[in-house]
Design a protein around this motif. Sequence first.
Motif: not given
Length: 645
Positions: A212-230
């Motif tokens: 959770l702190p890693l996601e808040v700081a970098s948004g890596f899950l959001y960016r990773l899933t966005k990359l997969v969908i695109d």
Amino acid sequence: MAPTPETHPATPPPELDADHAAKDATELEPPPYTSVVTAAEESEEEEDPWDLPELRDTGVKWSDLDTRGKVLRVLKSIVKFVLLVGLLYLFVCSLDILSSAFQLVGGKAAGDIFQDNAVLSNPVAGLVIGVLVTVLVQSSSTSSSIVVSMVSSGLLEVKSAVPIIMGANIGTSVTNTIVAVMQAGDRNEFRRAFAGATVHDFFNWLSVVVLLPLEVASGFLYRLTKLVIDSFNIETGADAPELLKVITEPLTKNIIELDTSVIRDIATGDPAARNKSLIKIWCKTQKVTNLVNITVPGFANCTPDALCWEEGGKVWTQENQTETINLKKCTHMFVFADLPDLAVGLILLALSLLALCTCLILIVKLLNSMLKGQVAVVIKKVLNTDFPFPFAWVTGYLAILVGAGMTFIVQSSSVFTSAITPLVGIGVISIERAYPLTLGSNIGTTTTAILAALASPGETLANSLQISLCHFFFNICGILLWYPIPFTRIPIRLAKALGNRTAKYRWFAALYLFLCFLLFPLSVLGLSIAGWQVLVGVGVPLLVFAIIVVVVNIMQKRCPRFLPSFLRSWDFLPKPLHSFKPWDRVVTVSMTFCRTRCCCCCKCCKEKEKDEETDDMKTKDRSLEMYDNPALAIEDEVKITATHL
């Protein structure tokens, strides 16, 4: 040569001889109490409570049976297997009814919780909201579908939805923890079952603490899933398979059917949904769209591309209106019951818990009677034995795949983990093997969510699929953190420590459930509503204090020489602050008091009966004394008087 004189050893005096004999006897024979205590302590040290118990076959061997005995044993085994399958079916159905009961009791409250978008933007608040809502509705798929609906309707951003999905992952593990509490009868079974259930909790909480702190700081899950969908051209697919519901619906739909769209409508801000009941009344409906004439304030308000005219001093236009026609009522028990949702939910909650507990007890009894002798040896070898040396590491990953596949088949991680919890309790599956199976169930439940997202309409497909992929990659990252290296399998050690604690103080299991899944999330939610300044001002000091306590505890066990003398133990604190024994005495006294007060009527009746019996015995004794020797009667009277004095 003169014969050598015989040398006789000097014999001590008889008094010294007796003293030496008594001394030797004293040294050889330790005190009886000390020997018993020492033997008990040695036997306790030798026995490891985490060793799987030997399920020995106490019956007659197969080779010693005649033809009639062999036929009877085969028939008994078939009957037991059929009973086991039937009980498992009722167990799964009772879990389904339990989920429906929780939705009736807290479903609308869950929808209200999701309405405050200002609170949901706080990641910590979003996390605990995900925990609370999933605990209330007893289904991570339901809470995830609510989040998907809110994202699709534009009420919530995908970034804000990621912490809620993490919280839903934590909340879904409460079901198998409740199932483990129902095995509190046997201490060792309870130890293993509770550890097997809470290893899921610790994995989820530790993953959240890191990710959770890693996601808040970098948004890596959001960016990773966005990359997969695109990257992929994803099209709308078919509905997710509902293999388990096909089997359980014939029974559960005759007990209760719910309209879960009411919760989603409340969460998305539909005011009309608040007055609707979650209990489904009409199972077959038809929507009809008609073109009707309506009045509008002016020509500017007319429906685009529709007729608009003035008649009788009013402006009229045409509009398509959809009307729902009810065709057929449902057939469940509560269709004609004029009861509120809360009352029906409480009734179903009590009945489902009773059915769940009964099925669990009978399943454990049946498994104990079936898993004996060679059958137990084979099952234990299959489930708990690793592959040969070079490929031993593959066994755990195969267990993860098995857990994911089984969860995909039953379409519920709660059902799968709740089913293996009693097997861990009776010793068929070790906690080391249950851990990868649980991790696999976490992945399996996300694959069904991905398939469900693929069935979404085209305009909501991207957001729905991105949230499902966030859930999937969150569990994959958690496995990479807490499984590949044996040293990092911290959830197993924490679950064993908690299992030892709850086996010693069984009331601590209920306290753990209350603290982890209700009090802690509610407290964090309250602080979040008060504002992030209050949350940081209260939460950060408490977090720092907790970290210091953990570090001091580790140093007390590993390297106490580096600590000040007063910190090498917690004895300087009052005993209730570092020991459960005072609290255990309080709980024991309270339970004893409640038991005596609840059963006071029965006890009073029993005491009256005992008093009457003693009075009858006294009268009989007195009547016998009339025919006794008069010389002895005086002595008896003296004895009785002395006794009374």
